[in-house]
Scaffold this motif. Sequence first.
Motif, short mmCIF file in Angstrom:
data_model
loop_
_atom_site.label_atom_id
_atom_site.label_comp_id
_atom_site.label_asym_id
_atom_site.label_seq_id
_atom_site.Cartn_x
_atom_site.Cartn_y
_atom_site.Cartn_z
N ALA A 125 0.84 -1.20 0.00
CA ALA A 125 0.00 0.00 0.00
C ALA A 125 0.87 1.25 0.00
N GLY A 126 1.89 1.24 0.87
CA GLY A 126 2.80 2.38 0.94
C GLY A 126 3.55 2.57 -0.38
N GLU A 127 4.00 1.45 -0.94
CA GLU A 127 4.76 1.55 -2.20
C GLU A 127 3.88 2.04 -3.34
N THR A 128 2.62 1.64 -3.30
CA THR A 128 1.72 2.08 -4.37
C THR A 128 1.48 3.59 -4.26
N LEU A 129 1.35 4.07 -3.04
CA LEU A 129 1.18 5.51 -2.87
C LEU A 129 2.44 6.25 -3.32
N ARG A 130 3.57 5.68 -3.03
CA ARG A 130 4.83 6.30 -3.47
C ARG A 130 4.86 6.38 -5.00
N PHE A 131 4.42 5.29 -5.62
CA PHE A 131 4.36 5.25 -7.09
C PHE A 131 3.48 6.40 -7.61
N ILE A 132 2.34 6.57 -6.95
CA ILE A 132 1.41 7.60 -7.41
C ILE A 132 2.01 9.00 -7.22
N LEU A 133 2.73 9.17 -6.11
CA LEU A 133 3.40 10.47 -5.92
C LEU A 133 4.42 10.71 -7.04
N ASP A 134 5.14 9.68 -7.43
CA ASP A 134 6.15 9.83 -8.50
C ASP A 134 5.51 10.21 -9.84
N VAL A 135 4.40 9.53 -10.17
CA VAL A 135 3.80 9.83 -11.49
C VAL A 135 3.01 11.13 -11.47
N MET A 136 2.52 11.50 -10.29
CA MET A 136 1.65 12.67 -10.21
C MET A 136 2.38 13.96 -9.85
N PRO A 138 4.43 17.13 -10.87
CA PRO A 138 4.63 17.78 -12.17
C PRO A 138 6.01 17.44 -12.74
N GLY A 139 6.03 17.00 -13.99
CA GLY A 139 7.29 16.57 -14.61
C GLY A 139 7.55 15.08 -14.45
N GLY A 140 6.80 14.44 -13.58
CA GLY A 140 7.02 13.01 -13.31
C GLY A 140 6.87 12.13 -14.54
N LEU A 141 6.06 12.61 -15.49
CA LEU A 141 5.86 11.81 -16.71
C LEU A 141 6.56 12.44 -17.91
N GLY A 142 7.41 13.43 -17.64
CA GLY A 142 8.17 14.06 -18.73
C GLY A 142 9.37 13.19 -19.08
N PRO A 143 10.19 13.65 -20.06
CA PRO A 143 11.37 12.87 -20.45
C PRO A 143 12.28 12.64 -19.23
N GLY A 144 12.63 11.40 -19.00
CA GLY A 144 13.49 11.05 -17.85
C GLY A 144 12.82 11.24 -16.50
N GLY A 145 11.49 11.42 -16.50
CA GLY A 145 10.76 11.69 -15.25
C GLY A 145 10.81 10.50 -14.31
N LYS A 146 10.73 10.84 -13.01
CA LYS A 146 10.78 9.83 -11.97
C LYS A 146 9.65 8.81 -12.11
N GLY A 147 8.47 9.32 -12.47
CA GLY A 147 7.30 8.45 -12.60
C GLY A 147 7.48 7.44 -13.72
N VAL A 148 8.12 7.88 -14.81
CA VAL A 148 8.34 6.96 -15.94
C VAL A 148 9.24 5.82 -15.49
N ARG A 149 10.35 6.17 -14.83
CA ARG A 149 11.29 5.14 -14.37
C ARG A 149 10.62 4.18 -13.38
N THR A 150 9.85 4.74 -12.45
CA THR A 150 9.19 3.89 -11.45
C THR A 150 8.22 2.93 -12.14
N ALA A 151 7.47 3.45 -13.11
CA ALA A 151 6.50 2.59 -13.80
C ALA A 151 7.21 1.49 -14.59
#
Length: 369
Positions: A125-136, A138-151
């Motif tokens: 549950a904690g890790e999933t929330l962390r994932f959501i923070l990374d993708v959400m 701003p910039g998390g889904l941009g080039p080299g974004g943290k959210g992209v790498r985590t996904a």
Amino acid sequence: MVNDTFLDQMRGTGDPPADSVIEGFITAGEIPELNALMGALHANMARPAGYPTPLAAYLETSAQLPAWADPARILRAQRLFTLHGPLFGMVMLFKSLPILYAGGKGGAQVLAMTGQLTQHYRRRAGETLRFILDVMEPGGLGPGGKGVRTAQKVRLMHAAIRAYASAAPGWQGHEVEWGRPINQEELAGTLLAFSTVTLEGAAALGLRIHRQDAEAYFHTWKVIGHILGIDPRLYPESVPAAAGCWKALVRRNFRRTEAGLLLIRDHQEFLTELIPGRVFDRGIPTLLRYLMGRKISNTVLDLPKSSAPFALLLFLMEVFHLEKIGYLIFPFLVRAARKLSVDLMESLQKYLVTGQSRPFSIPPSLTEH
Ligand code: HEM
């Protein structure tokens, strides 16, 4: 709109590009190497130069956002999340995550199975929330974004679990009914649970969400789904269309199982640990029931009814549809929910900091069958 024949086909489908990368590492007996490589990627978010070719190719390809991704809508969704993060986080904990324990055709079973082996299904549950923070962010889904790498990392983790679980004794004999572990139908259901179902939960707690914000949020989750390897034919066109699709998935997959009951029990203990003080403890099943709905709570997850005063308030809201007509009582509930959500997120934050975030780790036991 997806039909049963197509969904049956999706139930038998995993994620071929990620599966073949993992199969390569398993065949070569190189899971420790994969863990180390992904750990390095997680730590510095570096470009994976020098990685083995199939992994480098996977990382290169899966980092590309689809042509239809709309940066303006992604930013809009990220702003919505930033504005209401704690409330969204609370809805994830009380609705989007636990509702998945109702998935009785292999969904709950694979979660329980992996959790028992790795002793940490509560922390998911904690890790999933962390994932959501990374993708959400701003910039998390941009080039080299943290959210992209985590996904990308999570997608590989799913592929590793798929390889393990399909060979595990607990899966054998269920292949016809359950299909592949973490299959495309399950992935699509989870995508809806984390997007449109979360929006419904936030609205049930009084958040007024503009239609365009809701569509932007859903759009962003479809972009995340793309990085996670979810087949685009499974993406409903719009938020209203997603409601019909969710209904079909509930009809096809939700049922009472031992695994689901084990997971919901554990989840409630986890929530009790997270929420400061004891005052709200008896309200936990009530809020779970309110957000997930009476039918699933009664017939699938066995959530107890509570006699706490909070329960009465929620009951009245449910009976009289106060979200539509009772604005007198509503501000109180919204304030209470907001306060609770901030406390919860703070407590979760501490849990993650003191706790045991793991960069990427496939326990060797997962591949020993
Ligand atoms: C939108 C779809 C999904 C998202 C965003 C997602 C997210 C995540 C995340 C963030 C983790 C990492 C947890 C960690 O690092 O410990 C994870 C692990 C995992 N996911 Fe998913 N997931 C999705 C779909 C699914 C589905 C459909 C299943 C199967 C029922 C599933 C089963 C698992 C399992 C078994 C783990 C490992 C948990 C453990 O280590 O005990 N996921 N997922």
